[in-house]
Write an enzyme that holds these catalytic residues in place. Sequence first.
Site, PDB file in Angstrom:
ATOM      1  N   ASP A  12      45.073  36.628  59.414  1.00 18.83           N
ATOM      2  CA  ASP A  12      43.927  35.997  60.413  1.00 18.83           C
ATOM      3  C   ASP A  12      43.521  36.757  61.387  1.00 18.83           C
ATOM      4  OD1 ASP A  12      42.073  34.080  60.906  1.00 18.83           O
ATOM      5  OD2 ASP A  12      43.596  32.977  62.279  1.00 18.83           O
ATOM      6  N   HIS A  56      37.081  42.446  57.714  1.00 16.96           N
ATOM      7  CA  HIS A  56      37.720  42.632  56.240  1.00 16.96           C
ATOM      8  C   HIS A  56      38.041  43.550  55.710  1.00 16.96           C
ATOM      9  CE1 HIS A  56      37.244  38.092  56.861  1.00 16.96           C
ATOM     10  NE2 HIS A  56      35.948  38.125  56.773  1.00 16.96           N
ATOM     11  N   GLU A  73      38.621  26.364  51.423  1.00 20.64           N
ATOM     12  CA  GLU A  73      37.720  26.048  52.376  1.00 20.64           C
ATOM     13  C   GLU A  73      36.719  27.237  52.829  1.00 20.64           C
ATOM     14  OE1 GLU A  73      41.167  25.274  52.799  1.00 20.64           O
ATOM     15  OE2 GLU A  73      40.840  22.980  52.642  1.00 20.64           O
ATOM     16  N   LEU A  89      58.745  44.254  43.285  1.00 12.08           N
ATOM     17  CA  LEU A  89      57.888  43.509  44.185  1.00 12.08           C
ATOM     18  C   LEU A  89      57.064  42.380  43.314  1.00 12.08           C
ATOM     19  CD1 LEU A  89      57.359  42.302  47.191  1.00 12.08           C
ATOM     20  CD2 LEU A  89      55.451  43.874  47.203  1.00 12.08           C
TER      21      LEU A  89
HETATM   22  C1  FPP Z   1      41.009  35.776  58.046  1.00  8.48           C
HETATM   23  O1  FPP Z   1      40.349  36.269  59.056  1.00  8.48           O
HETATM   24  C2  FPP Z   1      40.885  36.511  56.946  1.00  8.48           C
HETATM   25  C3  FPP Z   1      40.268  35.926  55.677  1.00  8.48           C
HETATM   26  C4  FPP Z   1      39.794  34.921  55.420  1.00  8.48           C
HETATM   27  C5  FPP Z   1      40.489  37.150  54.601  1.00  8.48           C
HETATM   28  C6  FPP Z   1      41.395  37.989  54.178  1.00  8.48           C
HETATM   29  C7  FPP Z   1      41.169  38.991  53.342  1.00  8.48           C
HETATM   30  C8  FPP Z   1      41.408  40.254  53.071  1.00  8.48           C
HETATM   31  C9  FPP Z   1      41.951  40.936  54.209  1.00  8.48           C
HETATM   32  C10 FPP Z   1      40.848  41.203  52.053  1.00  8.48           C
HETATM   33  C11 FPP Z   1      41.075  40.914  50.776  1.00  8.48           C
HETATM   34  C12 FPP Z   1      42.574  40.824  50.410  1.00  8.48           C
HETATM   35  C13 FPP Z   1      43.313  41.304  49.682  1.00  8.48           C
HETATM   36  C14 FPP Z   1      44.743  40.684  49.131  1.00  8.48           C
HETATM   37  C15 FPP Z   1      42.868  42.601  48.904  1.00  8.48           C
HETATM   38  P1  FPP Z   1      39.166  35.438  59.667  1.00  8.48           P
HETATM   39  O2  FPP Z   1      37.667  36.048  59.035  1.00  8.48           O
HETATM   40  O3  FPP Z   1      39.297  33.919  59.588  1.00  8.48           O
HETATM   41  O4  FPP Z   1      39.149  35.904  61.276  1.00  8.48           O
HETATM   42  P2  FPP Z   1      38.643  35.072  62.486  1.00  8.48           P
HETATM   43  O5  FPP Z   1      39.640  33.748  62.697  1.00  8.48           O
HETATM   44  O6  FPP Z   1      38.793  36.085  63.555  1.00  8.48           O
HETATM   45  O7  FPP Z   1      37.201  34.891  62.374  1.00  8.48           O
END
Ligand code: FPP
Length: 266
Positions: free
Chosen positions: A43, A60, A90, A154
């Site tokens: 997050d 991201h 969601e 893993l």
């Molecule tokens: C949460 O941050 C993160 C996500 C919803 C996406 C996580 C995805 C990746 C890191 C990329 C793809 C993954 C892999 C496994 C290759 P947020 O956007 O909710 O952050 P915020 O709460 O600060 O808005």
Amino acid sequence: MSLVTREIQTNFAPHLKDSIEDQKLLERLDLEAIPKHIAIIMDGNGRWAQNRRLPRVAGHRAGIESVREVVETAARLKLNILTLYAFSVENWKRPKTEVTMLMRLLKEFLNRELATLMDNDIKFDTLGRTEELSPSIQRELDLAKNKTSRNHGLLFNVALNYGGRAELVDAFKHLWKKKQNDAQDKLNLDEQAIADCLYTAGLPDPDLLIRTSGELRISNFLLWQIAYSEIWVTKTLWPDFRKKDLFEAILSYQSRERRYGGLSTE
Ligand code: FPP
């Protein structure tokens, strides 16, 4: 380099060389007591980007580097299972451009890292309603799953179009069908019967659940499986999460006594 560090040195990319701080943390880890299964709620990508006045997708993209480092470090520590929460049921509520970009990043990651997964004997799998994802994503996921299916190191699990409640709904539907086909009425409706119908059937529950960005929420992640997981929350935003953070989380885990509702053994 200390003996313990040298012992678990692998063929990972040179940019992942340990800093002095990494080495110090690594030396404090009990390599015989590494958790078997770590799950991570990644997050803070959006906030990371916002802090730099960048579009959310830049967060991201930066988060991908953390994924690489954590996967490779987990393999190096000989962790059995790493489960990352990448996209929830969601998350479709987000702007279409952000969803498209997240899917593209996942595809790029699999494309770019498949060779590294193979080199390090890592098996790739997913949890969630992946059948609802676009055909091109499904093709990419299937390719990575098939190619890595015979690896024995893993298990790298990515939760995609995943929801803890959705998983329970799917499990109960599955169980209902099993019960209907159970002509001799032998199926016990107990905890094991439910666990056997989850996406994680056959896998041990996470020993350690990590959440980045300081939020104190579970966000519909592995609701059944985390009943007795140890939880570690860090204020670090996901794109800044590095192996030292993983080492710190494991050190904290190793300092705890797991009682599963029983009494202290001391
Ligand atoms: C949460 O941050 C993160 C996500 C919803 C996406 C996580 C995805 C990746 C890191 C990329 C793809 C993954 C892999 C496994 C290759 P947020 O956007 O909710 O952050 P915020 O709460 O600060 O808005």
